[in-house]
Scaffold this motif. Structure first.
Motif, mmCIF file in Angstrom:
data_model
loop_
_atom_site.group_PDB
_atom_site.id
_atom_site.type_symbol
_atom_site.label_atom_id
_atom_site.label_comp_id
_atom_site.label_asym_id
_atom_site.label_seq_id
_atom_site.Cartn_x
_atom_site.Cartn_y
_atom_site.Cartn_z
ATOM 1 N N TRP A 142 -3.633 -11.965 16.055
ATOM 2 C CA TRP A 142 -4.864 -10.930 16.482
ATOM 3 C C TRP A 142 -5.712 -10.683 14.957
ATOM 4 O O TRP A 142 -6.858 -10.946 15.157
ATOM 5 C CB TRP A 142 -4.375 -9.632 16.650
ATOM 6 C CG TRP A 142 -5.731 -8.704 16.864
ATOM 7 C CD1 TRP A 142 -5.852 -7.511 16.193
ATOM 8 C CD2 TRP A 142 -6.926 -8.751 17.714
ATOM 9 N NE1 TRP A 142 -6.962 -6.928 16.508
ATOM 10 C CE2 TRP A 142 -7.556 -7.687 17.467
ATOM 11 C CE3 TRP A 142 -7.111 -9.721 18.411
ATOM 12 C CZ2 TRP A 142 -8.840 -7.611 18.036
ATOM 13 C CZ3 TRP A 142 -8.317 -9.505 19.309
ATOM 14 C CH2 TRP A 142 -9.107 -8.677 19.081
ATOM 15 N N GLU A 143 -4.909 -11.009 13.934
ATOM 16 C CA GLU A 143 -5.840 -11.083 12.688
ATOM 17 C C GLU A 143 -6.857 -12.100 12.501
ATOM 18 O O GLU A 143 -7.948 -12.096 12.321
ATOM 19 C CB GLU A 143 -4.708 -10.847 11.347
ATOM 20 C CG GLU A 143 -5.701 -10.681 9.875
ATOM 21 C CD GLU A 143 -4.878 -10.453 9.040
ATOM 22 O OE1 GLU A 143 -5.474 -10.128 7.948
ATOM 23 O OE2 GLU A 143 -3.627 -10.345 8.964
ATOM 24 N N VAL A 144 -6.308 -13.185 12.929
ATOM 25 C CA VAL A 144 -7.127 -14.267 12.993
ATOM 26 C C VAL A 144 -8.234 -14.290 14.084
ATOM 27 O O VAL A 144 -9.370 -14.765 13.852
ATOM 28 C CB VAL A 144 -6.316 -15.557 13.150
ATOM 29 C CG1 VAL A 144 -7.024 -16.830 13.296
ATOM 30 C CG2 VAL A 144 -5.260 -15.784 12.054
ATOM 31 N N VAL A 145 -7.666 -13.965 15.239
ATOM 32 C CA VAL A 145 -8.504 -13.812 16.506
ATOM 33 C C VAL A 145 -9.909 -12.880 16.240
ATOM 34 O O VAL A 145 -10.982 -13.303 16.464
ATOM 35 C CB VAL A 145 -7.868 -13.542 17.833
ATOM 36 C CG1 VAL A 145 -8.971 -13.390 19.004
ATOM 37 C CG2 VAL A 145 -6.862 -14.751 18.050
ATOM 38 N N SER A 146 -9.403 -11.668 15.576
ATOM 39 C CA SER A 146 -10.514 -10.538 15.494
ATOM 40 C C SER A 146 -11.332 -11.160 14.373
ATOM 41 O O SER A 146 -12.700 -11.056 14.627
ATOM 42 C CB SER A 146 -9.771 -9.429 15.039
ATOM 43 O OG SER A 146 -9.214 -9.621 13.979
ATOM 44 N N SER A 147 -10.934 -11.986 13.513
ATOM 45 C CA SER A 147 -11.926 -12.329 12.398
ATOM 46 C C SER A 147 -12.976 -13.491 13.127
ATOM 47 O O SER A 147 -14.124 -13.537 12.621
ATOM 48 C CB SER A 147 -11.246 -12.941 11.105
ATOM 49 O OG SER A 147 -10.397 -11.982 10.438
ATOM 50 N N LEU A 148 -11.972 -14.291 13.917
ATOM 51 C CA LEU A 148 -13.139 -15.496 14.623
ATOM 52 C C LEU A 148 -14.081 -14.729 15.322
ATOM 53 O O LEU A 148 -15.100 -15.245 15.337
ATOM 54 C CB LEU A 148 -12.001 -16.288 15.317
ATOM 55 C CG LEU A 148 -12.978 -17.515 15.989
ATOM 56 C CD1 LEU A 148 -13.608 -18.095 15.362
ATOM 57 C CD2 LEU A 148 -11.830 -18.291 16.995
ATOM 58 N N LEU A 149 -13.863 -13.610 16.045
ATOM 59 C CA LEU A 149 -14.943 -12.920 17.011
ATOM 60 C C LEU A 149 -15.947 -12.218 15.990
ATOM 61 O O LEU A 149 -17.247 -12.269 16.790
ATOM 62 C CB LEU A 149 -14.113 -11.997 17.887
ATOM 63 C CG LEU A 149 -13.270 -12.238 18.760
ATOM 64 C CD1 LEU A 149 -12.451 -10.880 19.443
ATOM 65 C CD2 LEU A 149 -14.257 -12.980 19.927
ATOM 66 N N GLY A 151 -17.100 -14.189 13.539
ATOM 67 C CA GLY A 151 -17.723 -15.358 12.805
ATOM 68 C C GLY A 151 -17.066 -15.775 11.745
ATOM 69 O O GLY A 151 -17.629 -16.622 10.774
ATOM 70 N N LYS A 152 -15.770 -15.333 11.323
ATOM 71 C CA LYS A 152 -15.272 -15.664 10.347
ATOM 72 C C LYS A 152 -13.825 -16.496 10.526
ATOM 73 O O LYS A 152 -13.042 -16.276 11.345
ATOM 74 C CB LYS A 152 -14.476 -14.211 9.590
ATOM 75 C CG LYS A 152 -15.651 -13.406 9.072
ATOM 76 C CD LYS A 152 -14.919 -11.982 8.785
ATOM 77 C CE LYS A 152 -15.874 -10.828 8.513
ATOM 78 N NZ LYS A 152 -15.490 -9.811 8.303
ATOM 79 N N TRP A 153 -13.778 -17.539 9.600
ATOM 80 C CA TRP A 153 -12.737 -18.564 9.501
ATOM 81 C C TRP A 153 -12.396 -19.002 8.447
ATOM 82 O O TRP A 153 -12.887 -19.727 7.787
ATOM 83 C CB TRP A 153 -13.088 -19.563 10.533
ATOM 84 C CG TRP A 153 -11.875 -20.549 10.802
ATOM 85 C CD1 TRP A 153 -11.466 -21.837 10.056
ATOM 86 C CD2 TRP A 153 -10.735 -20.476 11.779
ATOM 87 N NE1 TRP A 153 -10.518 -22.390 10.543
ATOM 88 C CE2 TRP A 153 -10.121 -21.560 11.708
ATOM 89 C CE3 TRP A 153 -10.583 -19.738 12.847
ATOM 90 C CZ2 TRP A 153 -9.019 -21.755 12.510
ATOM 91 C CZ3 TRP A 153 -9.588 -20.005 13.645
ATOM 92 C CH2 TRP A 153 -8.630 -20.822 13.364
#
Length: 566
Positions: A142-149, A151-153
């Motif tokens: 979720w930490e990765v998914v929420s950041s992607l939402l 616009g962060k990768w």
């Protein structure tokens, strides 16, 4: 980050990270998965050798390591029995086949160019009863998914978004990685890190028609910990091949001719005749007197007719059932491919074939099916595509097309038979979703290949008969398996369909006429369009299909629908 398939310059740039604790991790979560009985262990990406040294202190074992970074490899050489200072791809030719009781690849495969080929090659280095112990990061965290939402990768020096990662994995793609390497997953655990998924967000996604089960399950998963092994080859199971015939003598005889060439011996062919009015029964009996021929005496539909065959298979102790359309041609290795695939997969999995067009034998008709929440409809994976690499790997799918459905008798006993309310179309999709609801999985098995004439028994895929059942049964399936929000979308589509047929736009194109005559002409033209739409056989079938769904009329279609197809 210990074993990277990157160029030498990139490796050199990463060398200054050797002093970090990364290469000195003891990895207790990996250690507990290594069998204490293993006497020959290979640690791929061994770092400074801390894990290998711990194994040697715990048990009497010869431990080898493979490590790309020179400083770490030199440190590992002081505690391990042998270390190759090479990328794993370069070390593979130097490793003995069938030698290791355990091979460890902790945080390695996400770095290599081709993890599928690398894992397949490592499998050959295992002893017959050897274990593969692997850790892989979870990009669905979720930490990765929420950041992607947002616009962060943002790549980092280590972790899930390690800047040297070449591949990213979810639970599903991890499982498929092992199955396609020819390895059975004996254990799959996780490490947990990061925030949990907000409850309101999961509900929001469900309202949007998205399936959130996997995200809810793995939102906190940081890594997957896998123990895998080579498949055990049990005695050949008994397979009942069920072929349904309804006035399809020529297709059925051609299908039976190909089935007669199957190289898998422990099978029995059962033809169910669904009340044919032609001379199918006599022709099949004369040409194939040794097969089992069951006669229903009436057209029970795809669901009802196949259920007769499934019941026979269950009553006669078949281990597996293959539902096979009579308008298919199969190669000799079809059953062998299904049986080999099931040895790799979870118990009671259901398998589907790679289906190609009969008249275009190199073009895919279906490589499994999936629900597209964007279009609110199902789609055949790979439809119309050339048989390329993308469709040569085993994959989990949402449903299996009923033209070739392979499942165990135990699965049919638990899930039940096909729902005869559908009669024709969507019954296999309904069955697959019922199976998944009970914890079973559906898979595309690429080595199980056949050729399909596509809807030849009922006038082709675009016939009014098909249009009736597809329109009615799509709504029936959705009612049984989709959320209220997704059903509302389908009801809105239904209204659009009715409007297209019954309320076409009114045209006022006669600019040279007075207004009164223009309106009369336009209304007359509109009535002709409505009449033409209603008289169109396909539109009439669609209207009757919608009517019968909303009136709760299921099973066979009205006789008027069949007359439209003549």
């Amino acid at each position: 980050m210990a074993n990277l398939s990157i160029d030498q310059q990139a490796a050199s740039n990463a060398a200054d990270e050797i002093s970090s604790l990364y290469y000195f991790h003891a990895r207790p979560e990996i250690l507990q998965l290594v069998p204490t009985s293993a006497v020959r262990v290979l640690d791929v990406g061994c770092g400074a050798g801390v894990l290998g040294a711990t194994i040697k202190s715990r048990q009497s074992a010869e431990v080898h390591g493979v490590e790309l970074m020179s400083d770490a490899a030199n440190k590992a050489a002081g505690s391990l029995d042998r270390v190759w200072n090479l990328p794993i791809e370069s070390a593979l030719p130097e490793l003995a086949d069938g030698y290791y009781d355990c091979i460890i690849a902790a945080d390695v495969l996400e770095h290599v160019i081709d993890p599928w080929a690398t894992l397949t090659a490592l499998k050959e280095k295992l002893s017959p009863d050897g274990k593969m112990v692997v850790s892989l990061p979870n990009v669905q965290n979720w930490e990765v998914v929420s950041s992607l939402l947002e616009g962060k990768w943002d790549y980092r020096s280590e972790g899930i978004l390690d800047r040297t990662h070449l591949h990213f994995f979810t639970r599903k793609s991890v499982e498929e990685l092992f199955w396609n390497a020819g390895l059975c997953i004996a254990h799959m655990g996780t490490t947990i890190s990061g925030p949990s998924l907000p409850n309101n967000f999961a509900k929001f996604l469900q309202k949007c028609g998205l399936m959130v089960d996997s995200l809810e399950r793995d939102a906190e998963t940081f890594q997957f910990l896998v123990v895998a092994e080579k498949p055990k080859h049990a005695p050949s199971p008994r397979v009942a091949v069920i072929i349904l015939n309804w006035n399809g003598k020529e297709d059925t005889l051609e299908c039976l001719a190909s089935v007669g060439q199957l190289d898998y011996q422990n099978h029995e062919v059962v033809v169910v005749d669904n009340g044919s009015a032609d001379d199918s029964v006599d022709a099949i009996s004369k040409q194939y007197p040794d097969i089992t021929l069951l006669q229903t005496g009436a057209n029970l539909g795809y669901a009802g007719g196949n259920n007769v065959g499934i019941r026979w298979a269950l009553d006669h102790d078949a281990d597996f059932v293959l539902l096979l359309n009579n308008d298919t041609i199969v190669p000799p290795d079809l059953l062998s491919a299904f049986v080999s695939a099931k040895n790799l997969l979870p118990l009671n999995s259901a398998l589907g074939a790679k289906i190609l067009f009969y008249d275009k034998p190199d073009i895919l008709w279906c490589a499994g099916g999936r629900w597209n929440s964007g279009t609110n409809d199902f789609e055949h994976i790979g439809y119309g595509q050339t048989d390329i690499t993308e469709y040569k790997r085993m994959a989990e799918v949402d449903y299996i097309v009923g033209c070739a459905l392979f499942a165990s008798s135990a699965t049919f006993k638990e899930v039940g038979l096909l729902n005869e309310s559908f009669f024709l179309t969507y019954e296999e999709t309904d069955w697959c979703y019922r199976a998944r609801a009970k914890g079973h999985k559906c898979f595309f098995a690429p080595d199980a290949k056949l050729w399909h004439k596509v809807s030849s028994s009922f006038g082709g895929a675009d016939s009014p008969l098909v249009s009736y059942f597809m329109q009615r049964n799509r709504l029936l399936w959705a009612k049984n398996h989709l959320s209220h929000q997704a059903m509302n979308h389908l009801h809105k589509e239904t209204l659009c369909t009715l409007r297209r047929i019954l309320l076409p736009p009114l045209s006022l194109t006669k600019a040279d006429l007075p207004l009164t005559k223009k309106l009369l002409w336009s209304f007359s033209s509109w009535l002709k369009t409505v009449k033409r739409n209603i008289n169109n056989p396909t539109n009439r079938a669609i209207l009757m299909g919608l009517r019968d769904y909303y009136l709760g009329r299921f099973g066979d279609c009205p006789k008027a629908v069949r007359s439209l197809s003549k």
